[in-house]
Design an enzyme around this catalytic site. Structure first.
Site, PDB file in Angstrom:
ATOM      1  N   GLY A 131      -8.002   5.001  -7.146  1.00 13.01           N
ATOM      2  CA  GLY A 131      -6.822   5.087  -6.284  1.00 13.01           C
ATOM      3  C   GLY A 131      -5.719   5.871  -6.974  1.00 13.01           C
ATOM      4  O   GLY A 131      -5.663   5.921  -8.213  1.00 13.01           O
ATOM      5  N   SER A 132      -4.881   6.503  -6.166  1.00 13.34           N
ATOM      6  CA  SER A 132      -3.843   7.372  -6.741  1.00 13.34           C
ATOM      7  C   SER A 132      -2.649   7.476  -5.799  1.00 13.34           C
ATOM      8  O   SER A 132      -2.039   8.523  -5.699  1.00 13.34           O
ATOM      9  CB  SER A 132      -4.429   8.758  -6.992  1.00 13.34           C
ATOM     10  OG  SER A 132      -4.967   9.243  -5.776  1.00 13.34           O
ATOM     11  N   GLY A 160      -0.868   3.272  -7.534  1.00 14.97           N
ATOM     12  CA  GLY A 160      -1.968   3.795  -8.355  1.00 14.97           C
ATOM     13  C   GLY A 160      -1.459   4.801  -9.375  1.00 14.97           C
ATOM     14  O   GLY A 160      -1.850   4.793 -10.549  1.00 14.97           O
ATOM     15  N   PHE A 209      -9.235   0.189   2.804  1.00 12.96           N
ATOM     16  CA  PHE A 209     -10.253   1.160   2.383  1.00 12.96           C
ATOM     17  C   PHE A 209     -11.270   0.580   1.393  1.00 12.96           C
ATOM     18  O   PHE A 209     -12.193   1.259   0.969  1.00 12.96           O
ATOM     19  CB  PHE A 209      -9.581   2.390   1.750  1.00 12.96           C
ATOM     20  CG  PHE A 209      -8.567   3.039   2.643  1.00 12.96           C
ATOM     21  CD1 PHE A 209      -8.886   3.373   3.954  1.00 12.96           C
ATOM     22  CD2 PHE A 209      -7.284   3.321   2.192  1.00 12.96           C
ATOM     23  CE1 PHE A 209      -7.942   3.973   4.799  1.00 12.96           C
ATOM     24  CE2 PHE A 209      -6.334   3.920   3.016  1.00 12.96           C
ATOM     25  CZ  PHE A 209      -6.672   4.241   4.330  1.00 12.96           C
ATOM     26  N   LYS A 266       2.802 -12.423   0.563  1.00  9.79           N
ATOM     27  CA  LYS A 266       4.235 -12.088   0.488  1.00  9.79           C
ATOM     28  C   LYS A 266       4.564 -10.848   1.324  1.00  9.79           C
ATOM     29  O   LYS A 266       5.709 -10.673   1.753  1.00  9.79           O
ATOM     30  CB  LYS A 266       4.701 -11.948  -0.974  1.00  9.79           C
ATOM     31  CG  LYS A 266       4.057 -10.810  -1.771  1.00  9.79           C
ATOM     32  CD  LYS A 266       4.761  -9.490  -1.617  1.00  9.79           C
ATOM     33  CE  LYS A 266       3.899  -8.349  -2.116  1.00  9.79           C
ATOM     34  NZ  LYS A 266       4.466  -7.034  -1.901  1.00  9.79           N
ATOM     35  N   ARG A 286       8.557  -1.570   1.001  1.00 12.72           N
ATOM     36  CA  ARG A 286       8.310  -0.718   2.165  1.00 12.72           C
ATOM     37  C   ARG A 286       8.126  -1.544   3.433  1.00 12.72           C
ATOM     38  O   ARG A 286       8.550  -1.140   4.516  1.00 12.72           O
ATOM     39  CB  ARG A 286       7.040   0.122   1.922  1.00 12.72           C
ATOM     40  CG  ARG A 286       7.143   1.006   0.705  1.00 12.72           C
ATOM     41  CD  ARG A 286       5.798   1.611   0.316  1.00 12.72           C
ATOM     42  NE  ARG A 286       4.850   0.598  -0.129  1.00 12.72           N
ATOM     43  CZ  ARG A 286       3.671   0.858  -0.665  1.00 12.72           C
ATOM     44  NH1 ARG A 286       3.277   2.115  -0.817  1.00 12.72           N
ATOM     45  NH2 ARG A 286       2.866  -0.114  -1.045  1.00 12.72           N
ATOM     46  N   ASN A 287       7.458  -2.709   3.279  1.00 11.48           N
ATOM     47  CA  ASN A 287       7.241  -3.566   4.455  1.00 11.48           C
ATOM     48  C   ASN A 287       8.572  -3.978   5.067  1.00 11.48           C
ATOM     49  O   ASN A 287       8.754  -3.969   6.274  1.00 11.48           O
ATOM     50  CB  ASN A 287       6.433  -4.808   4.052  1.00 11.48           C
ATOM     51  CG  ASN A 287       4.966  -4.488   3.843  1.00 11.48           C
ATOM     52  OD1 ASN A 287       4.236  -4.232   4.798  1.00 11.48           O
ATOM     53  ND2 ASN A 287       4.536  -4.470   2.588  1.00 11.48           N
ATOM     54  N   LYS A 335       0.917   3.524   2.688  1.00 13.25           N
ATOM     55  CA  LYS A 335       0.420   2.609   3.719  1.00 13.25           C
ATOM     56  C   LYS A 335       1.103   1.250   3.650  1.00 13.25           C
ATOM     57  O   LYS A 335       1.303   0.702   2.561  1.00 13.25           O
ATOM     58  CB  LYS A 335      -1.099   2.390   3.547  1.00 13.25           C
ATOM     59  CG  LYS A 335      -1.923   3.665   3.605  1.00 13.25           C
ATOM     60  CD  LYS A 335      -1.998   4.228   5.008  1.00 13.25           C
ATOM     61  CE  LYS A 335      -2.793   5.524   5.044  1.00 13.25           C
ATOM     62  NZ  LYS A 335      -2.471   6.372   6.171  1.00 13.25           N
ATOM     63  N   GLN A 392       1.001  -2.759   4.186  1.00  9.32           N
ATOM     64  CA  GLN A 392      -0.036  -3.795   4.121  1.00  9.32           C
ATOM     65  C   GLN A 392       0.336  -5.037   4.937  1.00  9.32           C
ATOM     66  O   GLN A 392      -0.535  -5.783   5.362  1.00  9.32           O
ATOM     67  CB  GLN A 392      -0.280  -4.195   2.658  1.00  9.32           C
ATOM     68  CG  GLN A 392      -0.570  -3.010   1.738  1.00  9.32           C
ATOM     69  CD  GLN A 392      -1.952  -2.448   1.886  1.00  9.32           C
ATOM     70  OE1 GLN A 392      -2.898  -2.881   1.244  1.00  9.32           O
ATOM     71  NE2 GLN A 392      -2.096  -1.472   2.759  1.00  9.32           N
TER      72      GLN A 392
HETATM   73  N1  LIG Z   1       3.592   0.809  -3.954  1.00  9.24           N
HETATM   74  C1  LIG Z   1       3.985  -0.308  -4.533  1.00  9.24           C
HETATM   75  O1  LIG Z   1       5.183  -0.469  -4.889  1.00  9.24           O
HETATM   76  C2  LIG Z   1       2.991  -1.384  -4.808  1.00  9.24           C
HETATM   77  C3  LIG Z   1       1.781  -1.440  -4.154  1.00  9.24           C
HETATM   78  N2  LIG Z   1       0.892  -2.453  -4.416  1.00  9.24           N
HETATM   79  C4  LIG Z   1      -0.393  -2.538  -3.740  1.00  9.24           C
HETATM   80  O2  LIG Z   1      -1.279  -1.570  -4.291  1.00  9.24           O
HETATM   81  C5  LIG Z   1      -2.226  -1.150  -3.301  1.00  9.24           C
HETATM   82  C6  LIG Z   1      -2.228   0.368  -3.255  1.00  9.24           C
HETATM   83  O3  LIG Z   1      -0.936   0.795  -2.902  1.00  9.24           O
HETATM   84  P1  LIG Z   1      -0.360   2.242  -3.258  1.00  9.24           P
HETATM   85  O4  LIG Z   1      -0.942   2.790  -4.503  1.00  9.24           O
HETATM   86  O5  LIG Z   1       1.122   2.107  -3.164  1.00  9.24           O
HETATM   87  O6  LIG Z   1      -0.940   3.133  -2.054  1.00  9.24           O
HETATM   88  P2  LIG Z   1      -0.113   3.970  -0.963  1.00  9.24           P
HETATM   89  O7  LIG Z   1       0.582   3.042  -0.040  1.00  9.24           O
HETATM   90  O8  LIG Z   1       0.693   4.997  -1.669  1.00  9.24           O
HETATM   91  O9  LIG Z   1      -1.299   4.593  -0.111  1.00  9.24           O
HETATM   92  C7  LIG Z   1      -1.647   5.909  -0.100  1.00  9.24           C
HETATM   93  C8  LIG Z   1      -2.973   6.120  -0.792  1.00  9.24           C
HETATM   94  O10 LIG Z   1      -4.051   5.856   0.119  1.00  9.24           O
HETATM   95  C9  LIG Z   1      -4.958   6.938   0.011  1.00  9.24           C
HETATM   96  N3  LIG Z   1      -5.777   7.048   1.214  1.00  9.24           N
HETATM   97  C10 LIG Z   1      -5.412   7.521   2.436  1.00  9.24           C
HETATM   98  N4  LIG Z   1      -6.470   7.494   3.263  1.00  9.24           N
HETATM   99  C11 LIG Z   1      -7.514   7.007   2.548  1.00  9.24           C
HETATM  100  C12 LIG Z   1      -8.876   6.726   2.845  1.00  9.24           C
HETATM  101  N5  LIG Z   1      -9.381   6.935   4.069  1.00  9.24           N
HETATM  102  N6  LIG Z   1      -9.659   6.202   1.872  1.00  9.24           N
HETATM  103  C13 LIG Z   1      -9.158   5.957   0.648  1.00  9.24           C
HETATM  104  N7  LIG Z   1      -7.872   6.204   0.294  1.00  9.24           N
HETATM  105  C14 LIG Z   1      -7.071   6.717   1.251  1.00  9.24           C
HETATM  106  C15 LIG Z   1      -4.072   8.124  -0.201  1.00  9.24           C
HETATM  107  O11 LIG Z   1      -4.817   9.206  -0.699  1.00  9.24           O
HETATM  108  C16 LIG Z   1      -3.102   7.567  -1.229  1.00  9.24           C
HETATM  109  O12 LIG Z   1      -3.638   7.640  -2.524  1.00  9.24           O
HETATM  110  C17 LIG Z   1      -1.787  -1.821  -1.987  1.00  9.24           C
HETATM  111  O13 LIG Z   1      -2.587  -2.954  -1.764  1.00  9.24           O
HETATM  112  C18 LIG Z   1      -0.352  -2.239  -2.249  1.00  9.24           C
HETATM  113  O14 LIG Z   1       0.029  -3.400  -1.526  1.00  9.24           O
HETATM  114  C19 LIG Z   1       1.171  -3.403  -5.356  1.00  9.24           C
HETATM  115  C20 LIG Z   1       2.344  -3.373  -6.059  1.00  9.24           C
HETATM  116  C21 LIG Z   1       3.340  -2.379  -5.831  1.00  9.24           C
HETATM  117  O1  LIG Z   2       4.017  -5.128  -3.671  1.00  9.26           O
HETATM  118  C1  LIG Z   2       5.058  -4.550  -3.831  1.00  9.26           C
HETATM  119  C2  LIG Z   2       6.024  -4.891  -4.893  1.00  9.26           C
HETATM  120  O2  LIG Z   2       5.502  -5.813  -5.801  1.00  9.26           O
HETATM  121  C3  LIG Z   2       5.432  -3.443  -2.918  1.00  9.26           C
HETATM  122  O3  LIG Z   2       5.710  -3.952  -1.654  1.00  9.26           O
HETATM  123  P1  LIG Z   2       5.764  -2.963  -0.406  1.00  9.26           P
HETATM  124  O4  LIG Z   2       4.355  -2.578  -0.089  1.00  9.26           O
HETATM  125  O5  LIG Z   2       6.439  -3.744   0.689  1.00  9.26           O
HETATM  126  O6  LIG Z   2       6.600  -1.791  -0.859  1.00  9.26           O
END
Ligand SMILES: NC(=O)C1=CN([C@@H]2O[C@H](COP(=O)(O)OP(=O)(O)OC[C@H]3O[C@@H](n4cnc5c(N)ncnc54)[C@H](O)[C@@H]3O)[C@@H](O)[C@H]2O)C=CC1
Ligand SMILES: O=C(CO)COP(=O)(O)O
Length: 362
Positions: free
Chosen positions: A14-15, A19, A101, A209, A273-274, A300, A302
């Site tokens: 993931g990126s 990621g 995904f 959450k 973001r939510n 995205k 969640q």
């Molecule tokens: N962003 C944040 O602040 C935080 C996010 N998380 C959690 O981490 C997880 C990943 O979140 P993020 O890295 O922020 O992702 P993101 O919300 O930035 O999602 C975009 C990613 O999804 C990929 N994507 C799009 N379509 C796809 C497909 N069909 N198959 C596979 N990948 C695809 C994109 O290429 C991109 O890398 C989530 O479960 C999120 O709740 C946890 C803590 C903090």
């Molecule tokens: O999980 C997160 C912070 O710990 C990020 O939450 P959001 O997806 O709502 O931005």
């Protein structure tokens, strides 16, 4: 995992926003720790940015210009467009993709990874299980790939972590042999890790959450104040505790006081973001999907899908009325209720009916 003098290889699956932020930490730690291979692979779901492949941009500029612009990734983090190429030699697979995904990713990896590998999931969300319940993402990874999977959840908004602002996180890992290695590849001076063995509760906190944060966004959009938001956070926390108590008995109440619990709830209900998209949903009357596409530039949400997955289980078990906040968030996201109905839905919350302090079986 590789033992003795052999260096462990890490792949980040993931990126996106989180990621890429975690890749910055993992890349630096892998380069400095003797028991890890310097080179860290990062699977990138390929896309074109102004006519150029995102993987090429990352490998040339060391910046994920779409999902974490303005932050350099260490040069030892290598973007790889083919999932199997990125993951096949890894001893540690760090899963960090939007939860919708994960099943496709696991089926692509099935039989193509080291049988001795271990996983760490940073994914916040659930999936629908056969028989009307939900599946934890770490359980899906373990079941599909036949490898152990620990979890990392916490109050970790990615942009702040990338800016190296101090925060805490929680790793849920029952395997005492794996836990130190998981902590070492993640921990830094500004990103402090606490490891607990209550894996399922850690993961459930991280998923639930996001539903509460959508509720927090609704009250912001409706123009309520901080007292109302505090009530949403508290009632949400109580529903999270009850959910774990009812469906995952044997978990520990203390887990809710780790970063993955109350701390992540607070940060997401203020800065996530939510919350942001839910506020705009109330203020504009446009659909969540439209706002997600417009406001998040490919990132995205969640919370709304998690609310749907949780509701699927609650409705099947005839328990929607025991979780009125989760249920109201689901119905408002679906358009079955108006955002202005939110407070009415939680006004007579079961938490308000208690005569005495509850006896928690956790
Ligand atoms: N962003 C944040 O602040 C935080 C996010 N998380 C959690 O981490 C997880 C990943 O979140 P993020 O890295 O922020 O992702 P993101 O919300 O930035 O999602 C975009 C990613 O999804 C990929 N994507 C799009 N379509 C796809 C497909 N069909 N198959 C596979 N990948 C695809 C994109 O290429 C991109 O890398 C989530 O479960 C999120 O709740 C946890 C803590 C903090
Ligand atoms: O999980 C997160 C912070 O710990 C990020 O939450 P959001 O997806 O709502 O931005």
């Amino acid at each position: 995992m590789a033992e003795g003098q052999i260096k462990n290889r890490v792949c980040i699956v993931g990126s996106g926003n989180w990621g890429s932020a975690i890749a910055k930490i993992v890349g630096r730690n892998a380069a400095r720790l003797p028991n890890f291979e310097d080179r860290v692979t990062m699977w990138v779901y390929e896309e074109m940015i102004e006519g150029k492949k995102l993987t090429e941009i990352i490998n040339e500029t060391h910046e994920n210009v779409k999902y974490l612009p303005g932050h350099k990734l260490p040069a030892n983090v290598v973007a790889v467009p083919e999932l199997v190429d990125a993951a096949k030699d890894a001893d540690l697979l760090i899963f960090v993709v939007p939860h919708q995904f994960v099943r496709t990713i696991c089926s692509t990896l099935l039989g193509k990874i080291k049988p001795t590998a271990a996983a760490l999931s940073l994914i916040k969300g659930f999936d629908i299980a056969e028989g009307g319940g939900i599946d934890l993402i770490s359980h899906i990874i373990t079941r599909c790939l036949k490898i152990p999977c620990a979890v990392l959840m916490g109050a970790n908004i990615a942009s702040e972590v990338a800016e190296e602002k101090f925060c805490e996180t929680t790793i849920g890992c029952r395997d005492v042999m794996l836990a130190p290695m998981m902590r070492d590849i993640i921990q830094t001076e500004y990103f402090r890790v606490v490891v607990v063995d209550d894996e399922d509760a850690v993961e459930i906190c991280g998923a639930l959450k996001n539903i509460v944060a959508v509720g927090a966004g609704f009250v912001d959009g409706l123009g309520f104040g901080d007292n109302t938001k505090a009530a949403v956070i508290r009632l949400g926390l109580m529903e999270m505790i009850k959910f774990v108590d009812v469906f995952y008995p044997g978990s520990k109440l203390s887990t809710f006081f780790e970063s993955c619990g109350v701390a992540d709830l607070i940060t997401t209900c203020y800065g996530g973001r939510n919350r942001r998209v839910a506020e705009a949903f109330v203020k504009t009357g446009r659909s969540i999907k439209e706002l997600e596409d417009e406001m998040l530039n490919g990132q995205k949400l969640q919370g709304p899908i998690t609310a749907e997955e949780v509701n699927h289980m609650l409705a099947n078990k005839n328990m929607e009325n025991k979780f009125p906040l989760f249920t109201a968030v689901f119905r408002i996201c679906r358009g079955e209720l108006k955002p202005s109905d939110f407070i009415d839905c939680i006004r007579s919350h079961p938490e308000h009916m208690k005569q005495m302090a509850p006896k928690c079986s956790l």
